[in-house]
Design a protein around this motif. Structure first.
Motif, PDB file in Angstrom:
ATOM      1  N   HIS A 341      54.499  31.174  29.077  1.00 28.43           N
ATOM      2  CA  HIS A 341      53.288  30.375  29.311  1.00 28.43           C
ATOM      3  C   HIS A 341      52.283  31.097  30.205  1.00 28.43           C
ATOM      4  N   VAL A 342      52.582  32.355  30.541  1.00 27.12           N
ATOM      5  CA  VAL A 342      51.725  33.060  31.503  1.00 27.12           C
ATOM      6  C   VAL A 342      50.297  33.202  30.972  1.00 27.12           C
ATOM      7  N   GLY A 343      49.348  33.210  31.880  1.00 26.90           N
ATOM      8  CA  GLY A 343      47.938  33.339  31.478  1.00 26.90           C
ATOM      9  C   GLY A 343      47.389  34.691  31.906  1.00 26.90           C
ATOM     10  N   LYS A 344      46.242  34.996  31.331  1.00 26.77           N
ATOM     11  CA  LYS A 344      45.596  36.287  31.551  1.00 26.77           C
ATOM     12  C   LYS A 344      45.246  36.513  33.035  1.00 26.77           C
ATOM     13  N   HIS A 345      44.757  35.442  33.690  1.00 26.71           N
ATOM     14  CA  HIS A 345      44.327  35.591  35.083  1.00 26.71           C
ATOM     15  C   HIS A 345      45.479  36.012  35.977  1.00 26.71           C
ATOM     16  N   ALA A 346      46.647  35.370  35.748  1.00 23.00           N
ATOM     17  CA  ALA A 346      47.805  35.662  36.593  1.00 23.00           C
ATOM     18  C   ALA A 346      48.265  37.096  36.376  1.00 23.00           C
ATOM     19  N   VAL A 347      48.321  37.526  35.105  1.00 28.74           N
ATOM     20  CA  VAL A 347      48.781  38.887  34.816  1.00 28.74           C
ATOM     21  C   VAL A 347      47.810  39.896  35.434  1.00 28.74           C
ATOM     22  N   LYS A 348      46.519  39.618  35.291  1.00 30.18           N
ATOM     23  CA  LYS A 348      45.510  40.534  35.846  1.00 30.18           C
ATOM     24  C   LYS A 348      45.700  40.668  37.365  1.00 30.18           C
ATOM     25  N   GLN A 349      45.912  39.510  38.016  1.00 27.12           N
ATOM     26  CA  GLN A 349      46.082  39.513  39.469  1.00 27.12           C
ATOM     27  C   GLN A 349      47.324  40.320  39.870  1.00 27.12           C
ATOM     28  N   MET A 350      48.431  40.103  39.127  1.00 24.83           N
ATOM     29  CA  MET A 350      49.665  40.815  39.469  1.00 24.83           C
ATOM     30  C   MET A 350      49.512  42.316  39.269  1.00 24.83           C
ATOM     31  N   LEU A 351      48.793  42.708  38.230  1.00 27.88           N
ATOM     32  CA  LEU A 351      48.588  44.139  37.983  1.00 27.88           C
ATOM     33  C   LEU A 351      47.663  44.736  39.036  1.00 27.88           C
ATOM     34  N   MET A 352      46.624  43.988  39.396  1.00 31.77           N
ATOM     35  CA  MET A 352      45.712  44.486  40.425  1.00 31.77           C
ATOM     36  C   MET A 352      46.455  44.704  41.740  1.00 31.77           C
ATOM     37  N   ASP A 353      47.425  43.808  42.038  1.00 34.54           N
ATOM     38  CA  ASP A 353      48.221  43.960  43.266  1.00 34.54           C
ATOM     39  C   ASP A 353      48.985  45.279  43.268  1.00 34.54           C
ATOM     40  N   ALA A 354      49.276  45.791  42.058  1.00 28.85           N
ATOM     41  CA  ALA A 354      50.011  47.053  41.966  1.00 28.85           C
ATOM     42  C   ALA A 354      49.055  48.205  41.613  1.00 28.85           C
ATOM     43  N   ASN A 355      47.772  47.991  41.858  1.00 27.59           N
ATOM     44  CA  ASN A 355      46.749  49.010  41.579  1.00 27.59           C
ATOM     45  C   ASN A 355      46.703  49.436  40.119  1.00 27.59           C
ATOM     46  N   ILE A 356      46.991  48.528  39.219  1.00 28.35           N
ATOM     47  CA  ILE A 356      46.847  48.818  37.784  1.00 28.35           C
ATOM     48  C   ILE A 356      45.652  47.989  37.315  1.00 28.35           C
ATOM     49  N   ASN A 357      44.658  48.644  36.783  1.00 26.98           N
ATOM     50  CA  ASN A 357      43.436  47.930  36.391  1.00 26.98           C
ATOM     51  C   ASN A 357      43.153  48.139  34.912  1.00 26.98           C
ATOM     52  N   PRO A 358      43.846  47.378  34.041  1.00 27.41           N
ATOM     53  CA  PRO A 358      43.640  47.586  32.605  1.00 27.41           C
ATOM     54  C   PRO A 358      42.271  47.118  32.156  1.00 27.41           C
ATOM     55  N   LYS A 359      41.825  47.683  31.030  1.00 25.47           N
ATOM     56  CA  LYS A 359      40.571  47.188  30.425  1.00 25.47           C
ATOM     57  C   LYS A 359      40.893  45.827  29.834  1.00 25.47           C
ATOM     58  N   ASP A 360      39.857  45.039  29.531  1.00 22.15           N
ATOM     59  CA  ASP A 360      40.072  43.694  28.995  1.00 22.15           C
ATOM     60  C   ASP A 360      40.914  43.696  27.719  1.00 22.15           C
ATOM     61  N   SER A 361      40.613  44.681  26.845  1.00 23.00           N
ATOM     62  CA  SER A 361      41.358  44.742  25.574  1.00 23.00           C
ATOM     63  C   SER A 361      42.825  45.083  25.844  1.00 23.00           C
ATOM     64  N   GLU A 362      43.066  45.962  26.839  1.00 26.18           N
ATOM     65  CA  GLU A 362      44.446  46.336  27.180  1.00 26.18           C
ATOM     66  C   GLU A 362      45.176  45.130  27.783  1.00 26.18           C
ATOM     67  N   LEU A 363      44.454  44.383  28.607  1.00 26.02           N
ATOM     68  CA  LEU A 363      45.067  43.203  29.250  1.00 26.02           C
ATOM     69  C   LEU A 363      45.558  42.217  28.194  1.00 26.02           C
ATOM     70  N   ASP A 364      44.743  42.035  27.141  1.00 23.46           N
ATOM     71  CA  ASP A 364      45.147  41.122  26.059  1.00 23.46           C
ATOM     72  C   ASP A 364      46.468  41.569  25.443  1.00 23.46           C
ATOM     73  N   ILE A 365      46.607  42.873  25.240  1.00 17.47           N
ATOM     74  CA  ILE A 365      47.848  43.386  24.616  1.00 17.47           C
ATOM     75  C   ILE A 365      49.025  43.201  25.582  1.00 17.47           C
ATOM     76  N   ILE A 366      48.781  43.453  26.873  1.00 21.52           N
ATOM     77  CA  ILE A 366      49.867  43.314  27.875  1.00 21.52           C
ATOM     78  C   ILE A 366      50.341  41.854  27.910  1.00 21.52           C
ATOM     79  N   VAL A 367      49.378  40.916  27.949  1.00 21.99           N
ATOM     80  CA  VAL A 367      49.743  39.487  28.015  1.00 21.99           C
ATOM     81  C   VAL A 367      50.531  39.103  26.762  1.00 21.99           C
ATOM     82  N   ALA A 368      50.068  39.574  25.610  1.00 25.11           N
ATOM     83  CA  ALA A 368      50.757  39.239  24.357  1.00 25.11           C
ATOM     84  C   ALA A 368      52.184  39.767  24.381  1.00 25.11           C
TER      85      ALA A 368
END
Ligand code: KIV
Ligand code: ZN
Length: 517
Positions: A341-368
């Motif tokens: 049930h995870v959402g894009k915002h949460a994944v983005k935040q968790m990745l940013m905490d680890a200094n990983i800054n995916p592009k929007d299109s990459e984030l969609d693939i990671i969440v999927a």
């Protein structure tokens, strides 16, 4: 707290106080007595002393240390706890016989807790006494105990199944004979909150001494009944850490205290910020894991998985948490969790905490991908998330901070399990050897020995993926850094020690990656 905010948070009652918020309630902890009656639980003397100190440190007012007359070992244990000279009053349990009371006094307790069955079913089938005989025994034993000790607690056992007229009579007798506090036990946990409140009010009208309550959890109402007793005028509540105790246990300290402090604004002396740590200590000693969904102290108590919730909590934690009870108030940490049930915002935040800054299109693939993996029933840890993100963003080629070079284990039925590890940590070759309670424990300790800073192993779970002796073991661990932040990681291997070591290496890499070390 601002009035308007409080009204918002408990909308139904608005500003109307349920109880007098100036009221203070004392906490009587019976983890070492009723808690130890949990089937399968037996604390060592050393563990009991550690628990007693912990209870003292977090502000418990009275500790029921045990039942000295039950055995010589129990007597010695209560005596040793009394000799620790800790701040809380130490109480010992006694049946209504002088020799039991004498054993409590010899052990050096500050308070004697005398009990006698008062319900017809218990009177006739256990002590085989009439109500009149119970009254006589009570009068005599309470005045005897009071002549030996200034603090005397009286319990009419099975109070909630005792004829109300007889209950009042026995409580009055105890009060007149010198009891300093009367405890009303819901021995078989059959009371409900709407019965408990008038019961306490009724006793309140008939005795001068303080009132205490001891609720069992047979129908899951121990905490609710304890709170109802406070509404009815109880001055003290009996609780245990993690709610351990006979059968389904007793009222849980963390839930009871937080309801009083946060919802009712009743003061206790408990340092609530240490509730989680205390829960973990007793869980370890009792070998009873705390359920993730356990209120207040469970791992999920402040964790958010669904996209809507995580998004809301990132905007304002009060959206999907009580607000009047925050993770910091109980020594917990808010966590965004990875699941289907995870959402894009949460994944983005968790990745940013680890200094990983995916592009929007990459984030969609990671969440999927996260949703797909967890949809197959597999837990996705933070370390798994970074692996997924690395493979999609191409950052995976970066050097890992910790690379395990070699691990060797020495164990046997007459040998002390010892693990030696050699690893490259941030380019430096480090070695560490440690002994442990078993090969896994030794390996975990040796790996933590190569991590700078204060990283602790918080939880360890192992699951066999297939059925036979060659089953693949999947180990999931959580570690905590010195800022109290928790990180998880997992690894699988047919050798359980190697799976554990790899899970720890993965966890340490997560800690490094988020900049904690
Ligand atoms: O549950 C109970 O009634 C007790 C008494 C000894 C108070 O534990
Ligand atoms: Zn009990």
């Amino acid at each position: 707290m601002e009035k308007s905010l409080r009204k918002w948070q408990i909308a139904f009652f608005g500003d109307k106080s349920i109880v007098d918020s100036e009221k203070a309630v004392t906490i009587f902890d019976t983890t070492l007595r009723d808690g130890e009656q949990t089937p399968g639980v037996s604390f060592t003397l050393e563990q009991k002393i550690k628990i007693a100190h912990q209870l003292s440190d977090i502000g418990v007012d009275v500790i029921e240390a045990g039942f000295p007359a039950s055995s010589d070992v129990e007597f010695e244990t209560v005596k040793k706890i009394c000799e620790e000279g800790i701040r809380p009053k130490i109480c010992g349990l006694a049946r209504s016989v002088k020799s039991d009371v004498d054993r409590c006094i010899e052990a050096g307790v500050d308070m004697v807790h005398v009990f006698i069955p008062t319900s017809e079913i218990q009177r006739t089938h256990t002590i085989k006494k009439s109500h009149a005989e119970v009254l006589e025994i009570t009068r005599e034993i309470i005045s005897y105990t009071r002549s030996k000790c200034s603090l005397v607690m009286f319990s009419p056992m099975d109070a909630t199944r005792t004829d109300p007229k007889e209950l009042i009579e026995v409580c009055r007798v105890a009060d007149e004979a010198g009891a300093t506090i009367i405890n009303l036990p819901d021995t078989v946990g059959i009371c409900t909150p709407s019965m408990m409140k008038p019961l306490v009010e009724m006793v309140r009208k008939n005795v001068k001494c303080r009132i205490d309550v001891h609720c069992h959890n047979d129908f899951g109402l121990a905490v609710a009944n304890t709170i109802a007793a406070v509404e009815g005028g109880a001055d003290q509540v009996q609780v245990t850490i993690n709610g351990i105790g006979e059968r389904a246990g007793n009222a849980d300290i963390a839930q009871t205290v937080m309801i009083m402090e946060s919802i009712y604004k009743i003061k206790t002396n408990i340092i609530t910020e240490r509730l989680v740590e205390t829960s973990r200590l007793v869980s370890r000693f009792a070998q009873i894991p705390v359920l993730p969904i356990q209120p207040v102290v469970g791992e999920n108590a402040f964790s958010h998985e669904s996209g809507i919730h995580s998004h809301g909590v990132m905007a304002n934690p009060g959206t999907f948490e009580p607000g009047i009870m925050t993770p910091e108030m109980v020594g917990h940490r808010r966590r965004l969790k990875l699941g289907k049930h995870v959402g894009k915002h949460a994944v983005k935040q968790m990745l940013m905490d680890a200094n990983i800054n995916p592009k929007d299109s990459e984030l969609d693939i990671i969440v999927a991908k996260v949703k797909e993996v967890s949809g197959r029933g597999k837990k996705v840890t933070e370390s798994d998330l970074y692996e997924i993100a690395d493979s999609i963003t191409g950052t995976g080629s970066q050097e890992k901070a910790v690379v395990l070079d070699d691990i060797s284990i020495f164990t046997g039925n007459h040998a002390i399990p010892t693990a030696s590890v050699r690893a490259i940590v941030n380019g430096r070759n480090l070695i560490c050897s440690k002994t442990g309670d078993g090969p896994v424990d030794a390996a975990m300790k040796a790996l933590l020995g190569i991590a700078p800073g204060n990283v602790l192993l918080k939880s360890y779970q192992v699951e066999a993926i297939s059925g036979g002796s060659d089953a693949l073991g999947c180990v999931t661990i959580e570690v905590e850094d010195d800022r109290g932040r928790i990180f998880d990681a997992s690894a699988s291997n047919s050798d359980i020690v190697i799976a554990s070591a790899e899970a720890m290496v993965n966890a340490l890499n997560v800690v490094y990656r988020t900049g904690s070390l």
